[in-house]
Design a protein around this motif. Structure first.
Motif, short mmCIF file in Angstrom:
data_model
loop_
_atom_site.label_atom_id
_atom_site.label_comp_id
_atom_site.label_asym_id
_atom_site.label_seq_id
_atom_site.Cartn_x
_atom_site.Cartn_y
_atom_site.Cartn_z
N SER A 186 -5.62 -11.09 -3.20
CA SER A 186 -5.33 -9.76 -2.67
C SER A 186 -5.55 -8.67 -3.70
O SER A 186 -5.43 -7.50 -3.40
N GLY A 187 -5.81 -9.05 -4.95
CA GLY A 187 -5.98 -8.06 -6.00
C GLY A 187 -4.66 -7.57 -6.54
O GLY A 187 -4.57 -6.52 -7.15
N ALA A 188 -3.59 -8.32 -6.35
CA ALA A 188 -2.26 -7.90 -6.79
C ALA A 188 -2.19 -7.83 -8.30
O ALA A 188 -2.75 -8.65 -9.00
N GLY A 189 -1.48 -6.83 -8.78
CA GLY A 189 -1.24 -6.70 -10.21
C GLY A 189 0.08 -7.36 -10.56
O GLY A 189 0.67 -8.06 -9.76
N ASP A 201 0.87 -1.18 0.00
CA ASP A 201 0.00 0.00 0.00
C ASP A 201 0.90 1.23 0.00
O ASP A 201 1.49 1.60 1.02
N LEU A 202 1.05 1.84 -1.17
CA LEU A 202 1.97 2.96 -1.32
C LEU A 202 1.53 4.20 -0.57
O LEU A 202 2.34 5.10 -0.33
N ASN A 203 0.27 4.27 -0.16
CA ASN A 203 -0.19 5.39 0.66
C ASN A 203 0.24 5.22 2.11
O ASN A 203 0.36 6.21 2.83
N VAL A 218 7.52 3.15 -4.10
CA VAL A 218 6.88 3.99 -3.09
C VAL A 218 6.36 5.28 -3.71
O VAL A 218 5.28 5.75 -3.39
N ASP A 219 7.11 5.84 -4.65
CA ASP A 219 6.69 7.11 -5.23
C ASP A 219 5.71 6.95 -6.37
O ASP A 219 5.39 7.91 -7.06
N GLY A 220 5.19 5.74 -6.60
CA GLY A 220 4.15 5.49 -7.59
C GLY A 220 4.66 5.28 -9.01
O GLY A 220 3.89 5.23 -9.93
N VAL A 224 3.99 0.09 9.61
CA VAL A 224 2.72 0.70 9.22
C VAL A 224 1.78 -0.29 8.55
O VAL A 224 0.74 0.09 8.02
N GLN A 225 2.15 -1.58 8.58
CA GLN A 225 1.33 -2.67 8.02
C GLN A 225 0.93 -2.38 6.57
O GLN A 225 -0.23 -2.51 6.18
N ALA A 226 1.93 -1.99 5.75
CA ALA A 226 1.68 -1.62 4.36
C ALA A 226 1.73 -2.81 3.40
O ALA A 226 1.36 -2.67 2.24
N ILE A 227 2.20 -3.97 3.86
CA ILE A 227 2.36 -5.12 2.97
C ILE A 227 1.15 -6.04 3.09
O ILE A 227 0.86 -6.55 4.17
N LEU A 228 0.46 -6.23 1.97
CA LEU A 228 -0.70 -7.12 1.93
C LEU A 228 -0.28 -8.42 1.26
O LEU A 228 0.29 -8.39 0.17
#
Length: 83
Positions: free
Chosen positions: A71-74, A6-8, A80-82, A55-59
């Motif tokens: 998980s809906g992974a592409g 989750d890059l946010n 991180v910067d998109g 920050v629990q950003a890894i799904l």
């Protein structure tokens, strides 16, 4: 196993890089790169990395029977910067 960061939420603490360096890479000070499709021998490392993320950003998800990740992974790599 498929993963999405989750890059946010990701703040670039890089705990994942230390625990699963074959899956996660840090480029510069902020650009986290990762491979969404995780090889079998890296599953445990990735689970530990996800658990250690401040920050629990890894799904983490397991592929469904039809080849689509739950998980809906592409595919491809993400930073991180998109980019």
């Amino acid at each position: 196993m498929q993963i999405v960061v989750d890059l946010n939420r990701c703040q670039g603490y890089a705990q994942c890089v230390f625990l699963a360096p074959r899956v996660f890479e840090l480029h510069g000070e902020e650009a986290l790169m990762y491979a969404p499709a995780v090889p079998g021998e890296q599953h445990e490392h990735v689970r530990r990395a996800a658990a250690a993320c401040p920050v629990q950003a890894i799904l983490v998800g397991e592929p469904a029977g039809d080849g689509v990740a739950s998980s809906g992974a592409g595919d491809g790599r993400a930073g991180v910067d998109g980019r």
